[in-house]
Design a protein around this motif. Structure first.
Motif, PDB file in Angstrom:
ATOM      1  N   ILE A 234       3.191   6.468  10.093  1.00  0.00           N
ATOM      2  CA  ILE A 234       2.562   7.997   9.628  1.00  0.00           C
ATOM      3  C   ILE A 234       1.803   8.913  11.130  1.00  0.00           C
TER       4      ILE A 234
ATOM      5  N   ALA B 255       0.071   3.228   2.417  1.00  0.00           N
ATOM      6  CA  ALA B 255       1.326   3.844   3.417  1.00  0.00           C
ATOM      7  C   ALA B 255       1.867   2.898   3.848  1.00  0.00           C
ATOM      8  N   ASP B 256       2.311   1.590   3.341  1.00  0.00           N
ATOM      9  CA  ASP B 256       3.443   0.759   3.313  1.00  0.00           C
ATOM     10  C   ASP B 256       4.663   1.765   2.977  1.00  0.00           C
TER      11      ASP B 256
ATOM     12  N   LEU C 259      -4.368   5.729   3.706  1.00  0.00           N
ATOM     13  CA  LEU C 259      -3.185   5.963   2.616  1.00  0.00           C
ATOM     14  C   LEU C 259      -2.836   4.063   2.755  1.00  0.00           C
ATOM     15  N   ALA C 260      -3.347   3.101   3.045  1.00  0.00           N
ATOM     16  CA  ALA C 260      -3.377   2.447   2.730  1.00  0.00           C
ATOM     17  C   ALA C 260      -4.201   1.433   2.305  1.00  0.00           C
TER      18      ALA C 260
ATOM     19  N   GLU D 156       5.693   4.541   5.088  1.00  0.00           N
ATOM     20  CA  GLU D 156       6.487   4.254   6.060  1.00  0.00           C
ATOM     21  C   GLU D 156       7.942   3.698   6.204  1.00  0.00           C
TER      22      GLU D 156
ATOM     23  N   ARG E 250      -3.617   6.612   8.070  1.00  0.00           N
ATOM     24  CA  ARG E 250      -2.959   5.729   7.217  1.00  0.00           C
ATOM     25  C   ARG E 250      -4.087   4.768   6.547  1.00  0.00           C
TER      26      ARG E 250
ATOM     27  N   ASN F 264      -4.469  10.252  13.307  1.00  0.00           N
ATOM     28  CA  ASN F 264      -3.605   9.369  12.560  1.00  0.00           C
ATOM     29  C   ASN F 264      -3.908   8.166  11.776  1.00  0.00           C
TER      30      ASN F 264
ATOM     31  N   SER G 103       0.820  -1.506   0.027  1.00  0.00           N
ATOM     32  CA  SER G 103       0.036   0.029  -0.007  1.00  0.00           C
ATOM     33  C   SER G 103       0.777   0.710   0.383  1.00  0.00           C
TER      34      SER G 103
END
Length: 136
Positions: free
Chosen positions: A87, A77-78, A121-122, A81, A118, A114, A75
């Motif tokens: 995040i 998010a991955d 974004l994920a 991060e 996240r 948060n 993702s």
């Protein structure tokens, strides 16, 4: 809120790597050439992305880089991060000292904010990011 340049470049690099899925391995220098990013920057990113388990590096003849797992399982998010760390919109969530910490009534709510960020974004997969779209 803005992504850092490094996080932005990580997304660009991973998106390009995903376009090579099923087509063998790709080198960091090829990724740099294909994305137009400086080779030293891509090398730095590759190191972080390999360390985060998003890319796999294979040495030797026929070696190179490939996604460490399917693009659908990676993702946004991955990727962020891997470069930026967890995040978080504010530093106080990470335990950093804050001058108003003892009076702050918002701090208990930041984890919820948060997590929502996240989560958003994920929900964006590398498959989506790697799709070619017409530039208007």
């Amino acid at each position: 809120m803005r992504l850092s340049n490094l996080a932005d470049y990580a997304v660009v690099t991973m998106s390009q790597a995903a376009r090579h899925c099923g087509g063998g391995r790709v080198s960091a220098s090829e990724l740099a050439a294909e994305t137009g990013l400086p080779a030293p920057t891509v090398q730095k990113l590759v190191s972080k992305l390999v360390g985060a388990g998003l890319l796999r590096s294979v040495r030797g003849a026929g070696g190179g880089l490939q996604l460490a797992r399917p693009a659908a399982a990676i993702s946004l998010a991955d990727i962020v991060e891997a470069v930026e760390g967890p995040i978080a919109l504010t530093a106080c969530v990470e335990g950093t000292d804050c001058s108003v910490d003892h009076e702050c009534r918002v701090r208990p709510h930041w984890p919820l904010v948060n997590e929502a960020l996240r989560g958003a974004l994920a929900n964006i997969s590398l498959v989506q990011l790697a799709q070619e779209k017409e530039i208007a």
